[in-house]
Write a protein that holds these residues in place. Structure first.
Motif, mmCIF file in Angstrom:
data_model
loop_
_atom_site.group_PDB
_atom_site.id
_atom_site.type_symbol
_atom_site.label_atom_id
_atom_site.label_comp_id
_atom_site.label_asym_id
_atom_site.label_seq_id
_atom_site.Cartn_x
_atom_site.Cartn_y
_atom_site.Cartn_z
ATOM 1 N N UNK A 114 0.830 -1.260 0.160
ATOM 2 C CA UNK A 114 -0.024 -0.127 0.062
ATOM 3 C C UNK A 114 0.902 1.480 0.073
ATOM 4 N N UNK A 117 1.684 3.039 3.216
ATOM 5 C CA UNK A 117 2.845 2.713 3.944
ATOM 6 C C UNK A 117 3.894 3.685 3.867
ATOM 7 N N UNK A 121 5.502 6.173 6.759
ATOM 8 C CA UNK A 121 7.134 6.052 7.003
ATOM 9 C C UNK A 121 7.587 7.829 6.670
ATOM 10 N N UNK A 130 15.543 2.721 5.375
ATOM 11 C CA UNK A 130 14.991 2.347 6.352
ATOM 12 C C UNK A 130 13.426 1.835 6.081
ATOM 13 N N UNK A 134 12.345 -1.940 6.973
ATOM 14 C CA UNK A 134 11.455 -2.175 8.137
ATOM 15 C C UNK A 134 10.132 -2.315 7.675
ATOM 16 N N UNK A 135 9.759 -1.360 6.589
ATOM 17 C CA UNK A 135 8.259 -1.540 6.383
ATOM 18 C C UNK A 135 7.747 -1.945 5.191
ATOM 19 N N UNK A 138 9.316 -6.255 4.439
ATOM 20 C CA UNK A 138 8.660 -7.388 5.056
ATOM 21 C C UNK A 138 7.392 -7.761 4.738
ATOM 22 N N UNK A 139 6.766 -6.589 4.340
ATOM 23 C CA UNK A 139 5.315 -6.788 3.800
ATOM 24 C C UNK A 139 5.306 -7.290 2.283
ATOM 25 N N UNK A 216 -3.810 -15.416 7.888
ATOM 26 C CA UNK A 216 -3.081 -14.485 8.807
ATOM 27 C C UNK A 216 -3.149 -13.141 8.119
ATOM 28 N N UNK A 217 -3.629 -13.044 6.898
ATOM 29 C CA UNK A 217 -3.652 -11.580 6.430
ATOM 30 C C UNK A 217 -4.640 -10.722 7.074
ATOM 31 N N UNK B 109 -6.788 6.971 6.295
ATOM 32 C CA UNK B 109 -6.701 5.209 6.419
ATOM 33 C C UNK B 109 -5.808 4.991 7.297
ATOM 34 N N UNK B 111 -3.071 4.004 8.070
ATOM 35 C CA UNK B 111 -1.624 3.396 7.632
ATOM 36 C C UNK B 111 -0.583 3.036 8.649
ATOM 37 N N UNK B 112 -1.350 2.271 9.604
ATOM 38 C CA UNK B 112 -0.548 1.682 10.569
ATOM 39 C C UNK B 112 0.464 0.468 9.915
ATOM 40 N N UNK B 113 1.595 -0.014 10.450
ATOM 41 C CA UNK B 113 2.323 -0.846 9.914
ATOM 42 C C UNK B 113 1.761 -2.301 10.124
ATOM 43 N N UNK B 114 1.082 -2.867 9.049
ATOM 44 C CA UNK B 114 0.231 -4.123 9.707
ATOM 45 C C UNK B 114 1.123 -5.220 10.049
ATOM 46 N N UNK B 115 2.402 -5.231 9.812
ATOM 47 C CA UNK B 115 3.522 -6.476 10.133
ATOM 48 C C UNK B 115 3.976 -6.192 11.673
ATOM 49 N N UNK B 116 3.814 -5.169 12.203
ATOM 50 C CA UNK B 116 4.165 -4.758 13.458
ATOM 51 C C UNK B 116 3.064 -4.597 14.790
ATOM 52 N N UNK B 124 8.961 2.752 16.356
ATOM 53 C CA UNK B 124 9.788 2.521 15.270
ATOM 54 C C UNK B 124 10.604 3.761 14.971
ATOM 55 N N UNK B 159 -4.604 -5.371 12.843
ATOM 56 C CA UNK B 159 -5.779 -5.952 12.180
ATOM 57 C C UNK B 159 -6.800 -6.514 13.358
#
Lengths: 218, 268
Positions: A114, A117, A121, A130, A134-135, A138-139, A216-217, B109, B111-116, B124, B159
């Protein structure tokens, strides 16, 4: 058809399997790294000194047969002064080839993250590197794991091509045995089953991972 | 550009100063000469019809949008200033990052980091941009999360939270950088109606704590209660500004009156 002498063939076939698996893992590791560099080099189109060479490499590799690439590395590179032994040439060829395809997968994965994201950042003052580490990556990795798994299985099967440059992986070992014993039916049947015995569970594994990631999405 | 300008030396002046800002998207001029000063501790609410340039306006303040002409300084740091030839120069990456570290932003929206986890989201930037050590960053994060009532969600993933909770985490994430200014870009527009209140409540408390805030919103009740000053935009310019009472009870511009009549009727 008779498998009564299979135990005599087994040691060399088993050695072939080991080399095939070794080639698969080492080439894949190389491909993952090459693919990432080729993808990142094309990320900023304004940096032409990076993006153009990367694009050219990808197009050349995707536009020519893998078998030809292996021949080229093994038979032609020595005349430019780069002499690789068969296994090294095989790994280089398989790794570059798969890496080129993986770079497209990486690019798609990075694009699929997205845009919000990046903005989040950016708004936090995070520098580009970075944010990537980090962002975004990984996604992106989560997104690309299923296609990468499929390329991994393809690569496992493609290692058979390096038998043509005299790497004694599974198929090459089988060819030797068959030529010595004239038991083509039995030996090629055993090899057939051996490839399948590895690739089928592997593809089940990829499907399992794919399912888990979906649940887990977000 | 003088990098040695200490922001603290400028503390007496406005925190944000925009002069004659223009922004083009291709041939479309979205901002047509906007000038605006925001004082420390002020809560400025920007209202206006959609497409009036409100969102673009606040996105220029932390350089998510580069301006086409004019100047912006944030805490005395020039984010975009006219160069020797009079054209607006592209700000340096370091100037942009310096400003962004002082300006928190919350998006429509989330825009949080979904994997954290929530905690990882909040610490962060303090760790990797501000250089805080992890223990200090976590302590700061816990203080902020407990203030907004989400400390028990610290190890949850985005989520697993409601939209309202996610947006409050996004506010916490921005606050953890201890910014001078907070920008809110229609932060309740993507929320279910019953979740809007908790987010507005969090923002209201922030305003009471003296945070400098620029809020783009369609929540007129919030604008009326919390704003120190309201700016009304239409077609890329500020058509009117004043106190909430002045704007809501006796707007000078017919277009302001027309806009308010429309949105206030929609609410019913």
């Amino acid at each position: 058809m008779s498998f009564d002498r299979a135990s005599e063939w087994w040691p060399s076939l088993w050695a072939g399997v080991q080399l095939t698996v070794f080639l698969t893992f080492v080439s894949m590791a190389l491909a993952l790294v090459i693919g990432l560099f080729l993808a990142l080099a094309q990320f900023d189109p304004r940096k032409r000194y990076l993006s153009w060479p990367a694009r050219a490499i990808v197009e050349v590799i995707r536009g020519t047969p893998l078998l030809l690439q292996l021949f080229y590395i093994f038979y032609v590179f020595p005349s430019f002064g780069l002499r690789l032994d068969p296994i090294a040439a095989g790994i280089a060829g398989l790794g570059m080839n798969t890496g080129a395809y993986l770079s497209e997968v990486y690019r798609a994965g990075i694009d699929a993250v997205d845009k919000g994201q990046w903005e989040a950042a950016d708004a936090l003052g995070m520098p580009t590197g970075l944010t990537f580490r980090h962002i975004v990556l990984p996604q992106a990795f989560r997104i690309i794991i299923p296609p990468v798994g499929n390329y991994f299985i393809s690569l496992f099967k493609d290692t058979a091509l390096v038998s043509t440059i005299s790497v004694s992986e599974l198929l090459f070992s089988g060819e030797l045995l068959a030529a010595q014993t004239f038991r083509y039916v039995e030996i090629y049947s055993i090899i057939f089953v051996m490839y399948l015995a590895i690739s089928y569970p592997a593809s089940l594994g990829v499907r399992w991972i794919e399912r888990r990631l979906r649940f887990s999405a977000r | 550009m003088n990098d040695k300008t200490k922001p603290s030396a400028m503390a007496a002046g406005p925190v944000i100063s925009m002069r004659d800002v223009h922004k083009f998207f291709g041939a479309l001029e979205v901002l047509r000469g906007v000038s605006l000063d925001v004082a420390s501790g002020e809560v400025l609410v920007v209202i206006g019809p959609s497409g009036s340039g409100k969102t673009t306006l606040i996105r220029t303040i932390n350089a998510l949008e580069r301006i086409s002409a004019g100047s912006i300084t944030v805490k005395g740091v020039p984010l975009a200033v006219p160069g020797p030839d009079g054209r607006t120069e592209r700000p340096s990456d370091s100037a942009i990052r310096a400003v962004r570290a002082e300006v928190g932003m919350v998006f429509q929206r989330f825009n949080l980091f979904p994997h954290m986890t929530v905690m990882a989201n909040v610490i962060e930037a303090p760790i990797y941009v501000r250089g805080l050590d992890r223990a200090a960053a976590e302590e700061r994060a816990r203080a902020i999360l407990s203030k907004i009532g989400l400390l028990d969600k610290a190890s949850a993933y985005p989520h697993q939270l409601s939209g309202g909770q996610q947006q409050r985490v996004a506010i916490a994430r921005a606050l953890a950088m201890q910014p001078e200014v907070m920008l809110f870009d229609e932060v309740t527009s993507a929320l279910d109606p019953e979740l809007v209140g908790e987010v507005l409540q969090t923002m209201k408390r922030l305003a009471e704590d003296g945070m400098t805030m620029i809020v783009v919103t369609h929540e007129m009740q919030f604008a009326r209660q919390v704003a120190d000053r309201i700016v009304v935009m239409d077609q890329g310019v500020i058509i009117e500004e004043g106190t909430p009472e002045a704007i809501f009870t006796s707007p000078k511009q017919p277009r302001t009156a027309e806009f308010l009549r429309r949105v206030l009727h929609e609410v019913v």
